[in-house]
Design an enzyme around this catalytic site. Structure first.
Site, PDB file in Angstrom:
ATOM      1  N   HIS A 297     -19.606  26.616  -9.418  1.00  0.00           N
ATOM      2  CA  HIS A 297     -19.499  26.210 -10.826  1.00  0.00           C
ATOM      3  C   HIS A 297     -20.265  24.905 -11.064  1.00  0.00           C
ATOM      4  O   HIS A 297     -21.019  24.772 -12.044  1.00  0.00           O
ATOM      5  CB  HIS A 297     -18.030  25.986 -11.188  1.00  0.00           C
ATOM      6  CG  HIS A 297     -17.275  27.230 -11.524  1.00  0.00           C
ATOM      7  ND1 HIS A 297     -17.689  28.135 -12.477  1.00  0.00           N
ATOM      8  CD2 HIS A 297     -16.093  27.709 -11.039  1.00  0.00           C
ATOM      9  CE1 HIS A 297     -16.799  29.113 -12.577  1.00  0.00           C
ATOM     10  NE2 HIS A 297     -15.821  28.885 -11.710  1.00  0.00           N
TER      11      HIS A 297
ATOM     12  N   GLU B 233     -18.646  32.336 -14.073  1.00  0.00           N
ATOM     13  CA  GLU B 233     -17.937  32.915 -12.938  1.00  0.00           C
ATOM     14  C   GLU B 233     -18.896  33.644 -12.002  1.00  0.00           C
ATOM     15  O   GLU B 233     -18.665  33.695 -10.792  1.00  0.00           O
ATOM     16  CB  GLU B 233     -16.835  33.860 -13.417  1.00  0.00           C
ATOM     17  CG  GLU B 233     -15.668  33.168 -14.113  1.00  0.00           C
ATOM     18  CD  GLU B 233     -14.948  32.160 -13.230  1.00  0.00           C
ATOM     19  OE1 GLU B 233     -15.048  32.260 -11.990  1.00  0.00           O
ATOM     20  OE2 GLU B 233     -14.281  31.268 -13.781  1.00  0.00           O
TER      21      GLU B 233
ATOM     22  N   HIS C  61     -16.257  28.042  -4.064  1.00  0.00           N
ATOM     23  CA  HIS C  61     -16.207  28.625  -5.417  1.00  0.00           C
ATOM     24  C   HIS C  61     -16.469  27.556  -6.483  1.00  0.00           C
ATOM     25  O   HIS C  61     -17.335  27.726  -7.357  1.00  0.00           O
ATOM     26  CB  HIS C  61     -14.836  29.267  -5.634  1.00  0.00           C
ATOM     27  CG  HIS C  61     -14.659  29.915  -6.966  1.00  0.00           C
ATOM     28  ND1 HIS C  61     -14.801  31.265  -7.165  1.00  0.00           N
ATOM     29  CD2 HIS C  61     -14.335  29.392  -8.190  1.00  0.00           C
ATOM     30  CE1 HIS C  61     -14.586  31.557  -8.440  1.00  0.00           C
ATOM     31  NE2 HIS C  61     -14.298  30.432  -9.083  1.00  0.00           N
ATOM     32  N   GLU C  62     -15.735  26.462  -6.401  1.00  0.00           N
ATOM     33  CA  GLU C  62     -15.875  25.413  -7.421  1.00  0.00           C
ATOM     34  C   GLU C  62     -17.232  24.711  -7.317  1.00  0.00           C
ATOM     35  O   GLU C  62     -17.774  24.248  -8.330  1.00  0.00           O
ATOM     36  CB  GLU C  62     -14.733  24.409  -7.309  1.00  0.00           C
ATOM     37  CG  GLU C  62     -13.336  25.006  -7.435  1.00  0.00           C
ATOM     38  CD  GLU C  62     -13.123  25.853  -8.686  1.00  0.00           C
ATOM     39  OE1 GLU C  62     -13.870  25.695  -9.674  1.00  0.00           O
ATOM     40  OE2 GLU C  62     -12.211  26.711  -8.666  1.00  0.00           O
TER      41      GLU C  62
END
Length: 498
Positions: A270, A296, A266-267
């Site tokens: 980003h 997001e 997830h990160e």
């Protein structure tokens, strides 16, 4: 009268300086969450507040307003025109709030976050209540000032810094629609799961050093270059830094590697967005990311759309088995796939499956609106949290650590942020569908552990466009339509029921 080009160049210089201050502020926030000892909280609060004051002084200086008035956008190219538009938005936002309020809010958030860390560990909401009341008071005051200046509602004024131009009335329609959709869909998914073979959880313990090596490899697979990136640990996973210096974090559990793995993916999503921003416009408002809904969408596209796909799990299963010394049926790709898409109402937002995740966002959005409006007293937050969780998902947290203390956002002053998570999930489904249509080789490449075709498409259609377009314009150019929640429902239907 100053020359138009001179006025524009003068603005660029000032906003470049402002961006450098923002970078320094971001690294201080990262250090606060990763390495700073608890005793440094007061000094760090003063440091961050001072940086905010300097930035506020730059953007509110009378010459900025004068220079903005002297620039003729029609004499500029499209990127410069968009840059002036974004400059004006930053200027308007900053000029709505007095400097002393900026300082007070910054210090209150830093102090509250420090108390929250201990309160969360001890599941002790009363201990953080006074600090949180101060954060809420100042956040409401900022929201009211911005609302008057921007001529919008209080919640819209706070949300505008995360989702520019979006309004809560429109977002509420989307969230309520999902709340209506969820019970029936969730029931069908749970019934289907009962007909399948039980999911087997790989048995730990999984040594943390082994997990750290494996998580770094996964981040590299997505595209993160550790010559200019770090992976560290924090209480709450996050992504920070700049394109040339990415900082991502996760948290580890010796009994279960999956949470750390999905947090890293997830990160990394980003971080890849940040690294793909237009090189020529870094340091300028138009070169920033296009709000947190799009941000997001990029993290959830990687984590949910891609890395929970059957293609990715088939590829990564042998790596997980070898890297974690796994043996037996728990490590078979089919079992690992069914585990990462297993649906079960649970307490923790960041660990939730993608079907029930929006309910966690709906809960937080409803509660923070009520708190900001004064309809819900902070002392009653734990009870309201538990009741709403029971209403939406049929579960009640046994302690506040698993309830209203789990997220950092309110304690760090990020009110109005939560809706971007679910809007981002919906945008992610829409974007990934369009990417696969545009390049049929993307999913087969994922099946080989190759993210390059996907990242090339994202850089061309999302990352590299910065703030040249609004969020809706960006989505429409990339997918042919503005944000369309139906894409998310189609994705869920195909993954969980078809």
């Amino acid at each position: 009268m100053i020359d138009v080009s001179d006025a524009y160049e003068a603005l660029e210089r000032r906003f470049r300086r402002l961006d450098i201050l923002r970078q320094a502020e971001g690294i201080l926030h990262w250090d606060q969450s990763v390495f700073m000892p608890p005793g440094g909280a007061a000094a760090r609060g003063a440091q961050l507040a001072e940086l905010k004051v300097i930035g506020h002084e730059i953007i509110t200086a009378p010459e900025i307003e004068r220079l903005l008035g002297e620039v003729d956008p029609t004499a500029l190219d499209p990127w410069q025109q968009a840059n002036v538009r974004e400059m004006y938005r930053v200027w308007a936002d900053a000029n709505a709030v007095p400097a002393d309020l900026v300082v007070a809010h910054s210090k209150a958030c830093t102090a509250c976050e420090a108390v929250w860390r201990e309160a969360r560990a001890n599941s002790d909401f009363p201990s953080v209540l006074p600090a949180l009341e101060e954060v809420l008071r100042l956040t409401r005051e900022i929201g009211e000032v911005k609302a008057t200046f921007l001529k919008v509602g209080l919640y819209d004024a706070l949300m505008d810094q995360y989702a520019p131009g979006m309004r809560i009335d429109d977002i509420t329609l989307v969230l309520n629609d999902y709340a209506d959709f969820l019970p029936s869909f969730l029931g069908r998914v749970l019934e289907r799961q009962k007909t399948e073979q039980p999911v087997i959880a790989p048995a730990g313990p999984f040594p943390l050093d082994t997990q750290r090596v494996l998580m770094r490899r996964l981040a590299e697979t997505v595209g993160l270059d550790f010559q200019s990136a770090r992976l560290d640990e924090s209480l709450h996973p996050f992504s920070a830094g700049i394109p040339e210096d990415s900082r991502i974090t996760t948290r580890y559990d010796e009994d279960d590697f999956a949470d750390a793995m999905m947090a890293v993916l997830h990160e990394t999503g980003h971080a890849m967005y940040e690294r793909g921003r237009p090189v020529a416009w870094r340091g300028q408002p138009v070169g920033r990311s296009r709000g947190m809904v799009i941000h997001e969408s990029q993290s959830l596209l990687v984590e949910m759309q891609v890395c929970r796909s059957r293609e990715f799990i088939d590829w990564v299963a042998p790596m997980l088995k070898d890297g974690l010394s796994g043996e037996g049926p728990a490590w078979v790709a089919d079992n690992l796939y069914r585990r990462v898409i297993f649906v079960e109402p649970s307490f923790i937002r960041v660990d939730a499956d993608e079907v029930t995740y929006p309910a966690h966002v709906i809960l937080r959005t409803r509660l923070e609106q009520a708190m900001l409006a004064g309809d819900l007293a902070l002392r009653d937050l734990p009870g309201a949290w538990d009741a709403t969780m029971q209403e939406l998902l049929g579960v009640t947290p046994p302690e506040d650590r698993l309830g209203c203390l789990q997220d950092i956002h309110w304690y760090d002053g990020a009110w109005g942020y939560f809706p971007t998570y679910t809007l981002g999930a919906m945008a992610a489904a829409q974007i990934f569908q369009s990417a696969q249509t545009a390049d049929e080789g993307i999913l087969p490449s994922i099946a080989e552990g190759n993210f390059k075709p996907l990242m090339v498409w994202l850089r061309e259609n999302i990352h590299g466009l910065g703030c040249l377009y609004t969020a809706d314009e960006l989505l429409e150019r990339a997918t042919g339509r503005p944000l369309d929640p139906s894409s998310f429902k189609v994705h869920l239907q195909e993954r969980y029921l078809d």
